[in-house]
Design a protein around this motif. Structure first.
Motif, short mmCIF file in Angstrom:
data_model
loop_
_atom_site.label_atom_id
_atom_site.label_comp_id
_atom_site.label_asym_id
_atom_site.label_seq_id
_atom_site.Cartn_x
_atom_site.Cartn_y
_atom_site.Cartn_z
N VAL A 1 37.88 35.50 30.03
CA VAL A 1 37.61 35.35 31.46
C VAL A 1 38.78 35.94 32.24
O VAL A 1 39.94 35.62 31.96
N TYR A 2 38.47 36.79 33.20
CA TYR A 2 39.48 37.42 34.06
C TYR A 2 39.29 36.95 35.50
O TYR A 2 38.16 36.81 35.96
N PHE A 3 40.39 36.71 36.18
CA PHE A 3 40.33 36.34 37.59
C PHE A 3 40.45 37.60 38.44
O PHE A 3 41.39 38.38 38.28
N LEU A 4 39.50 37.79 39.33
CA LEU A 4 39.50 38.93 40.25
C LEU A 4 40.27 38.57 41.52
O LEU A 4 40.08 37.49 42.09
N GLY B 1 43.05 37.15 31.61
CA GLY B 1 43.57 38.30 32.34
C GLY B 1 43.26 38.26 33.82
O GLY B 1 42.63 37.34 34.34
N ILE B 2 43.73 39.31 34.49
CA ILE B 2 43.57 39.48 35.94
C ILE B 2 43.01 40.87 36.20
O ILE B 2 43.41 41.85 35.56
N VAL B 3 42.08 40.95 37.15
CA VAL B 3 41.61 42.24 37.65
C VAL B 3 42.00 42.32 39.12
O VAL B 3 41.50 41.55 39.94
N SER B 4 42.92 43.20 39.44
CA SER B 4 43.48 43.27 40.80
C SER B 4 43.02 44.53 41.53
O SER B 4 42.81 45.58 40.91
N PHE C 1 35.82 36.48 41.56
CA PHE C 1 36.75 36.24 42.67
C PHE C 1 36.80 34.75 43.01
O PHE C 1 37.72 34.32 43.70
N GLN C 2 35.79 34.00 42.61
CA GLN C 2 35.70 32.58 42.93
C GLN C 2 36.58 31.79 41.95
O GLN C 2 36.26 31.69 40.77
#
Length: 384
Positions: free
Chosen positions: A241-244, A274-277, A224-225
């Motif tokens: 690496v995925y952005f939360l 990628g993204i984790v939403s 998340f950071q």
């Protein structure tokens, strides 16, 4: 194919999903994960199932016994999840003051002393002190009982049906079934402003353990950071690496955390994969799924709604590539049911040409199925 599902509006609490909630999902699923043959390239199956903190997080205030079955973020929980047909387990990694990466979700370790709850920040503990809490590995040793604090300020003694010791990242590599990948969440405190030097020190300590112990295991990083996600991508090019993001469910001073649009921007600017939403954000803004795919980014989701099988079903149809879930058994079995239930239909979709299979049509859904799906999003919004 008849749908066997409990509507979301019939579930009184999203942390208490009926045992018989089931749905035959609709996607072909493969056992592949990160493609090790190419640097930092994701080979995501059509639908991933990821075990949240292993076999599911602990919610001590929940009346659902499944939320208090096995100690979260433990070797026991990880190996229990690995018994089912999942692709990754997700867990939270922090670094102690003597530079040991440990697996723990909360920012503080809570225990009781003389009737008073004492809070110690994980990152301010040495490894030995951190491991002194909870059940101990050595027979005859007794650790300090752990407590947890809910968002509304209540304290609960951390009691679960099957307790287990706290563990390090290195122990997870050595003792968890090799068949499951690791979704390593880089955990940081939302209320601390980190300098880049401090972030770099923490991430390098984690990477050291990963590189020394991965041995071919599928791995992806998430955080998340925003700056941690940016830096871990800069420090290595081996793992995705995925952005939360919670996509705007909560508002932060850092605008990069406040929407799916900002998540896309951050990911593209920093070469993330990628993204984790939070799943609610995806249903509130379904058009973002197309924009994420057009940006050549992968998309997965997390959140309590993912414990309802029809929610996973809907996301598959929307193009989401995976769900992080607490009810590992139920959701993984739903995905498995999908594979077998659709096998005959999928075979009829293929024709032989020069000895190779060629896709001729997309799966078709009944009017009842489509009607159900069209009604699902408004019901989810009411629940949210």
């Amino acid at each position: 194919m008849a749908l066997k599902a409990v509507h979301v509006c019939d579930v009184p609490n999203l942390d208490q999903v009926p045992e018989n909630a089931a749905l035959a999902l609709c996607s072909t699923r493969f056992r592949a994960g990160v493609n090790d043959d190419k640097i930092c390239e994701c080979n995501i199956p059509k639908f991933l199932v990821v075990g949240h903190r292993g076999n599911g997080m602990n919610m001590l205030q929940s009346p659902d016994p499944r939320m208090k079955s096995i100690k979260e973020n433990s070797i026991l929980s990880f190996n229990e999840a690995a018994k089912f047909s999942i692709d990754f387990i997700e867990f939270d990694v922090q670094v102690t003051k003597d530079d040991y990466p440990v697996i723990y979700h909360d920012n503080f370790v809570l225990h009781e002393e003389k009737g008073v709850i004492v809070e110690n920040r994980v990152t301010e503990l040495a490894l030995a002190e951190f491991l002194s809490y909870g059940p101990q590995k050595h027979p005859g040793s007794e650790g300090k009982p752990l407590y947890r604090k809910t968002k509304d300020g209540r304290f609960f003694e951390w009691k679960v049906e099957k307790d287990a010791p706290l563990c390090t990242l290195e122990e997870a590599f050595h003792n968890v079934d090799q068949s499951v990948g690791f979704n390593v969440e880089l955990k940081f405190d939302d209320f601390i402003v980190y300098k880049e030097e401090e972030l770099s020190r923490i991430l390098k300590a984690i990477l050291k353990v990963v590189f020394e112990n991965a041995k071919g295991r599928q791995i992806l990083f998430s955080s998340f950071q925003p700056d941690a996600a940016r830096l871990i991508r800069k420090l290595q090019s081996t793992y995705p690496v995925y952005f939360l993001t919670n996509g705007g469910s909560e508002i932060y001073t850092d605008i990069r955390r406040n929407s799916l649009e900002e998540a896309i921007k951050l990911s593209l600017e920093n070469g993330l994969q990628g993204i984790v939403s939070e799943v609610k954000a995806v249903f509130r803004n379904p058009g973002a799924v197309g924009r994420i795919k057009e940006s050549k980014l992968s998309l997965m989701t997390y959140g309590q709604l993912n414990n309802v099988p029809e929610v996973a079903y809907m996301q598959h149809l929307m193009g989401v590539e995976g769900v992080i879930v607490d009810l590992v058994k139920e959701i993984s079995e739903s995905v498995s049911d999908l594979t077998h239930a659709k096998e005959g239909e999928e075979k009829s979709m293929y024709g032989e040409e020069d000895g190779k299979k060629e896709v001729k049509a997309k799966p078709q859904f009944s009017k009842d199925e489509l009607s159900f799906l069209l009604k699902l999003i408004p019901e989810l919004m009411i629940q949210a």
